[in-house]
Write an enzyme that holds these catalytic residues in place. Structure first.
Site, PDB file in Angstrom:
ATOM      1  N   ASP A  65       0.313  -7.661   1.135  1.00  0.00           N
ATOM      2  CA  ASP A  65       0.335  -6.142   1.566  1.00  0.00           C
ATOM      3  C   ASP A  65       1.727  -5.887   1.444  1.00  0.00           C
ATOM      4  O   ASP A  65       2.580  -5.298   2.144  1.00  0.00           O
ATOM      5  CB  ASP A  65       0.135  -5.851   2.452  1.00  0.00           C
ATOM      6  CG  ASP A  65      -0.209  -4.196   2.909  1.00  0.00           C
ATOM      7  OD1 ASP A  65       0.483  -3.796   1.685  1.00  0.00           O
ATOM      8  OD2 ASP A  65       0.035  -3.317   3.771  1.00  0.00           O
ATOM      9  N   HIS A  75       0.948  -1.380  -0.489  1.00  0.00           N
ATOM     10  CA  HIS A  75      -0.472  -0.270   0.097  1.00  0.00           C
ATOM     11  C   HIS A  75       0.739   1.294  -0.156  1.00  0.00           C
ATOM     12  O   HIS A  75       0.206   1.900  -0.043  1.00  0.00           O
ATOM     13  CB  HIS A  75      -1.223  -0.222   1.220  1.00  0.00           C
ATOM     14  CG  HIS A  75      -0.526   0.025   2.282  1.00  0.00           C
ATOM     15  ND1 HIS A  75       0.224  -0.980   3.118  1.00  0.00           N
ATOM     16  CD2 HIS A  75       0.600   1.187   3.123  1.00  0.00           C
ATOM     17  CE1 HIS A  75       0.317  -0.152   4.349  1.00  0.00           C
ATOM     18  NE2 HIS A  75       0.522   0.759   4.354  1.00  0.00           N
ATOM     19  N   SER A 120       4.854   2.437   7.981  1.00  0.00           N
ATOM     20  CA  SER A 120       4.021   1.194   7.262  1.00  0.00           C
ATOM     21  C   SER A 120       5.878   1.369   6.357  1.00  0.00           C
ATOM     22  O   SER A 120       6.006   1.990   5.811  1.00  0.00           O
ATOM     23  CB  SER A 120       3.176   0.964   6.595  1.00  0.00           C
ATOM     24  OG  SER A 120       2.187   1.664   7.612  1.00  0.00           O
TER      25      SER A 120
END
Length: 544
Positions: A197, A167, A267
């Protein structure tokens, strides 16, 4: 004389009367001869022979002794021992000379071993102190920026391969990578798996400092540290500390729950153990909970990471475990089939970066649920073949045909929140959407769906949902979240307006001050940024 002569004359003249004794004469002559010759010869020969034998026996005593040892063993030992005794004496004499030569040889060898000891001793260099561990690890953490998002990554190969969240780079083949907190280089997305992911980005140059992936499984209670560029803050990366709170198992991966602070921008970064092992990738947190964040456990996806690191030119496509094979456009799945837009090549593979669209045929009363695709819209989906792709398509009953005859917005919301907290954001969006279809004015469903879009990096969709929630009266955190989404799209003035609104509603929210301070930095208003960061620190120690 006259008598002899007369006798002879008488004999010669009177042969008939006096005949001589010839035989007696001969025998007498022979006997006389034998008596004279034999006694002389016999003593000479015997004496000579005896003398010579004695002499020979005297001169060759060894010949006499040699047969004797053969019969009598004691004599053999007695005889050989004195003979061999001098031989070893002469043979051993030189040996002491070579003996000192090998003796020094072990001395240099033992000197070399201590020289090698410091090399392994440097391995525990990662354990002396946390600061030394972090100094080594942080050099492998990078900042990744796209036109609409900022995240983190970890260099996992000296050749410049970077592991991050999908993402973070979703929708982009090219990204900007900041190495060492200052140096920007171009990066290319070479592989990704949206179902996990995870993505791999490659940068040129090197060799680069890297952090190897470990397959060790952490235990609940282990101390960990997370490193990343939280909130897109300028300067060096941020370190937070926590524990492994729990392990949450999913179909293809295991999530590590932690109480270490994980914020937008973290992230794709790294989670390490106290001895510097890279065990997880920070990926999400629960918005409405305290100290609940999630890491992708690398021990559960190590094979997938190896697959994503493979930058070959051809890859395979799998749908529900079936491989697309040469010139076959249709694959059968449970309850239906999937038709491919492009057939696989002669090696049952597709060229790198080839886009393949899929159409699912489903029975009446069922709908399609895709996983592992880049885009999907009902029965249609597509993937970009930049790694071996694993797509799943499930035929599920449409909501109206579910056993629960009267689904409610709240039941869909609850299911969506459960999926969100497990990191299944796409599935959570489906549930929040179902809640909104039943009740278009369900503000909380818009907020949660906005959070899910945000976690997937789909900031425009998040902005729209946060805006709808605000219109329905759900202000407060929605202003802050929409401001964060604006920030990630580079719309800093709009972000400032939302942060101002949130601070006006709640002046004690340290997170909003931190976001606004960072936004001021982005537009060059450093004094205002510093002021907000001082305020954020006074309200929340994590920003100090």
């Amino acid at each position: 004389m006259a008598l002899v002569f007369v006798a002879l004359l008488v004999g010669l003249g009177c042969t008939t009367t006096a005949e001589p004794d010839i035989q007696g004469t001969v025998e007498a002559a022979v006997a006389a001869a034998l008596l004279t010759t034999i006694p002389v010869a016999t003593p000479d020969i015997d004496a000579t022979v005896d003398a010579r034998i004695s002499l020979a026996m005297t001169e060759i005593p060894t010949a006499t002794a040699l047969p004797t040892p053969t019969v009598t063993p004691e004599l053999t030992a007695t005889s050989i021992t004195p003979t061999l005794t001098p031989v070893p004496t002469q043979t051993y004499t030189p040996f002491p000379t070579p003996t000192p030569t090998p003796t020094p040889t072990p001395t240099p060898t033992s000197t070399t071993f201590p020289t090698m000891t410091p090399t392994p001793a440097q391995v525990p260099t990662s354990t002396p102190s946390i600061s030394q561990i972090l100094a080594r690890v942080k050099s492998a953490i990078v900042r990744i920026e796209t036109p609409v998002s900022i995240g983190s990554g970890t260099i996992i190969s000296s050749k410049g391969l970077i592991l991050t969240n999908y993402h973070v780079v979703e929708g982009y083949d090219k990204v900007t990578v900041m190495v060492g907190d200052t140096h920007n280089v171009n990066g290319e997305v070479v592989g990704y798996d949206d179902g996990l992911d995870l993505a791999v980005v490659k940068i040129e140059g090197g060799p680069w400092t890297f952090l190897p992936v470990t397959t060790n499984r952490p235990s609940v209670g282990d101390e960990i540290f997370t490193i990343g560029y939280a909130l897109g803050l300028a300067g060096e990366s941020t370190v937070t500390q926590g524990l492994v709170s729990a392990l949450r198992h999913e179909s293809r991966r295991t999530l590590i729950q932690t109480d270490a602070a994980i914020n937008p921008g973290n992230s794709g970064g790294a989670a390490i153990t106290s001895d510097g092992q890279f065990i997880g990738v920070p990926t999400s947190k629960l918005a409405d909970a305290e100290n609940i964040g999630y890491l992708i456990g690398l021990f559960s996806v190590s094979n997938d990471i190896n697959r994503l690191m493979d930058t070959k030119e051809e890859y395979r496509l799998f749908v529900n475990g079936q491989r697309a094979v040469y010139q076959n456009l249709m694959l059968f799945v449970s309850l239906g089939s999937v038709t491919l837009s492009k057939a696989a090549g002669p090696r049952d593979a597709y060229s790198r970066n080839e886009v393949v669209s899929m159409v699912a045929q489903v029975p009446l009363g069922f709908q399609v649920q895709w996983n592992g695709v880049d885009t999907n819209n009902g029965n249609f989906a597509s993937v970009k073949i930049n790694t071996d792709r694993f797509v799943t398509v499930d035929m599920i009953p449409v909501p109206t045909l579910r056993p629960t005859s009267t689904p409610t917005p709240f039941s869909h919301l609850s299911e969506g929140i459960t999926l969100y907290r497990s990191g299944s954001y796409s599935l959570a969006i489906n549930q929040f959407t179902s809640a909104i279809l039943i009740d278009p004015n369900y503000a909380l469903a818009y907020t949660w769906r906005g959070d899910s879009y945000y976690e997937l990096g789909q900031y425009q969709q998040a902005i729209a949902d946060y805006g709808r929630a605000i219109q329905l009266g759900a202000t407060g955190v929605n202003y802050m979240n929409r401001g964060a989404a604006y920030y990630n799209t580079g719309e800093y003035q709009l972000a400032l307006l939302d942060f101002d609104q949130n601070i006006a509603l709640d002046s004690t929210n340290g997170t909003t001050y931190a976001w606004r301070g960072n936004t001021y930095y982005r537009i060059g208003l450093y004094a205002l940024g510093d002021s907000d960061w001082v305020r954020a620190c006074s309200l929340d120690a994590q920003y100090c």
